[in-house]
Design an enzyme around this catalytic site. Structure first.
Site, PDB file in Angstrom:
ATOM      1  N   GLU A 201       0.816  -1.204   0.014  1.00  0.00           N
ATOM      2  CA  GLU A 201       0.013   0.075   0.020  1.00  0.00           C
ATOM      3  C   GLU A 201       0.831   1.141  -0.077  1.00  0.00           C
ATOM      4  O   GLU A 201       1.954   1.189   0.534  1.00  0.00           O
ATOM      5  CB  GLU A 201      -0.778  -0.128   1.397  1.00  0.00           C
ATOM      6  CG  GLU A 201      -1.803   1.098   1.341  1.00  0.00           C
ATOM      7  CD  GLU A 201      -2.623   0.915   2.694  1.00  0.00           C
ATOM      8  OE1 GLU A 201      -2.247   0.028   3.702  1.00  0.00           O
ATOM      9  OE2 GLU A 201      -3.618   1.655   3.059  1.00  0.00           O
TER      10      GLU A 201
ATOM     11  N   LYS B 265      -9.540   3.163  -2.335  1.00  0.00           N
ATOM     12  CA  LYS B 265      -9.608   2.452  -0.880  1.00  0.00           C
ATOM     13  C   LYS B 265     -10.832   2.724  -0.441  1.00  0.00           C
ATOM     14  O   LYS B 265     -11.119   4.024   0.091  1.00  0.00           O
ATOM     15  CB  LYS B 265      -8.798   2.582   0.252  1.00  0.00           C
ATOM     16  CG  LYS B 265      -8.611   1.749   1.241  1.00  0.00           C
ATOM     17  CD  LYS B 265      -7.325   2.101   2.400  1.00  0.00           C
ATOM     18  CE  LYS B 265      -7.576   0.955   3.431  1.00  0.00           C
ATOM     19  NZ  LYS B 265      -6.174   1.272   4.274  1.00  0.00           N
TER      20      LYS B 265
ATOM     21  N   CYS C 143      -5.355  -3.010   2.177  1.00  0.00           N
ATOM     22  CA  CYS C 143      -5.268  -3.204   3.608  1.00  0.00           C
ATOM     23  C   CYS C 143      -6.636  -3.196   4.344  1.00  0.00           C
ATOM     24  O   CYS C 143      -7.146  -4.433   4.377  1.00  0.00           O
ATOM     25  CB  CYS C 143      -4.516  -1.869   4.088  1.00  0.00           C
ATOM     26  SG  CYS C 143      -3.580  -2.282   5.802  1.00  0.00           S
TER      27      CYS C 143
ATOM     28  N   VAL D  98      -0.920  -3.326  10.274  1.00  0.00           N
ATOM     29  CA  VAL D  98      -0.368  -3.094  11.860  1.00  0.00           C
ATOM     30  C   VAL D  98      -0.904  -3.964  12.733  1.00  0.00           C
ATOM     31  O   VAL D  98      -0.294  -4.308  13.975  1.00  0.00           O
ATOM     32  CB  VAL D  98      -0.348  -1.525  12.072  1.00  0.00           C
ATOM     33  CG1 VAL D  98       0.685  -0.655  11.160  1.00  0.00           C
ATOM     34  CG2 VAL D  98      -1.945  -0.988  12.205  1.00  0.00           C
TER      35      VAL D  98
END
Lengths: 263, 263
Positions: free
Chosen positions: B39, B110, B143, B170
């Site tokens: 990304e 996105k 993501c 993350v």
């Protein structure tokens, strides 16, 4: 809240044998609040004929299996979700029923039928109901429904805290891997109560599973063998859909981008 | 078809350093047909300011990063999907672009923004496109889109064979567990290209993953370290949605029961 599953082998065409087995395993259930039993618990699964499917079904209201579950709920002071071969008029449904100490609460009729179930059952026609029993809100799915993420998401949108998932799973281990992910992406608890044993050419895969809103597997039974497993849960974990301080898995949805799902 | 990912750390605010790194790792990509990069590959992720986000973006058409990807596709004879900090008029989008030997093919913006991305980017406004490049049909997600099963399902309904999923993940390991289940419930391939390294207080989790239509993990990178991983796949596996002789995961859907998903 103390929630659990009972993994065992319902007896094909012998409801009394099944009741005796549940009664025996009930010894491990003192203090449970919510107990989930496998799919088609009153009848068994792999019918040899339409006649056998019909003969082993019961109507909601006066059937021996529902009456037994009501007595068990009263004795244990708990709610039970169980699979039921449900007769209604001239139709059969692969249903899940919710029963409590005060008796029958509600039902769900399996939306997505698997393999030869299509020969015996009508597809579900009651949507995806959610029942508020006080300490939690319960949604139900049955076995093969697991592969349809839409069904899980609808139950999350309707506020279900715990999905009770009576099953007779035969595909090796797939649902058991997927269930914790459905729990994670919807932030609710899931109790999959799978059966064990064989019927004809079918072998059921056990591995009954309890998953939490973080996608963690809290309990999982072995692939073979009877098992009662229970776990203390915090229902409030399923009531917040925040996954970060700025992200909420329901509020962040983009429904206007999903229109193909309902066409 | 030979598909793969490139796991590495794009350089925050230094597109030339990123290009140099991709060029180096490109040595492991001879013969690849489809390559997925992380990304926001042209810019890095954890912007210190709106100005930095703006300064590191580029428009589709004349930007240095897209031009580089076009040259790389030509050199390798492949298609590439990469995250892109995309400038359009006065707006930024967290986009994924598809590039081939003939140049730019298409983009996805996105839909579901994560955390502070909401300060820098507009939410996606181009839906969930699928691009037919000949040997396969490609869908893209970025993501955090991973936690919305609706997005994966829409791409399955539009006929995508391979979902390319540039990521800067993350949350520890969650998406990497979920991706194979999305592949399984939709019966397509997924290539998640995650980044590594740290930016400010963020640590990215690597573990880039390729999953197949049976939910199997075909390849997974370690949580740290650069990694190019490639695998030969049979695209036709994603073209049949039959999961048993009598069940098809798309045809067995009950769209009329899912109306809540689009309200």
């Amino acid at each position: 809240m103390d929630i659990g599953f009972m993994q065992f082998a319902p007896a094909l065409g012998n409801v009394q044998a099944t009741i005796d087995r549940i009664d025996k395993l009930g010894e491990f259930c003192a203090g449970v609040d919510l107990l989930v039993l496998p799919e088609l618990c009153n009848s068994g699964y792999n019918f040899e004929s339409q006649e056998q499917a019909w003969a082993t079904s019961e109507e909601i209201g006066n059937g021996v299996f529902l009456q037994y579950l009501e007595s068990l709920c009263l004795r244990l002071g708990c709610h039970i979700v169980s699979g039921l071969n449900e007769r209604h008029g001239s139709h059969l449904y692969n249903s899940a029923i919710l029963v409590g100490p005060q008796g029958y609460v509600g039902r769900y009729r399996k939306l997505h039928l698997f393999m030869n179930e299509k020969d015996f059952f009508e597809p579900g026609d009651l949507g995806l109901p959610v029942f508020d029993i006080g300490p939690c809100r319960i949604g139900m799915l049955v076995c093969f429904d697991w592969i349809f993420p839409e069904a899980w998401r609808v139950l999350a949108l309707k506020g279900a805290d715990i999905i009770c998932h009576p099953s007779n799973l035969v595909l090796p281990g797939l649902a058991q891997r997927a269930v914790p992910i459905h729990a994670l992406t919807n932030r609710f608890y899931v109790v999959t109560a799978n059966r064990i044993g064989c019927e004809g050419d079918l072998t059921f895969t056990g591995m009954s599973t309890i998953a939490d809103p973080k996608g963690q597997v809290l309990a999982q039974a072995p692939p073979v063998g009877e098992k009662v497993n229970r776990i203390e849960i915090d229902v409030s974990l399923a009531r917040t859909k925040d996954i970060t301080s700025r992200n909420n898995i329901l509020a962040d949805r983009r429904p206007e981008q999903y229109t193909l799902l309902t066409e």
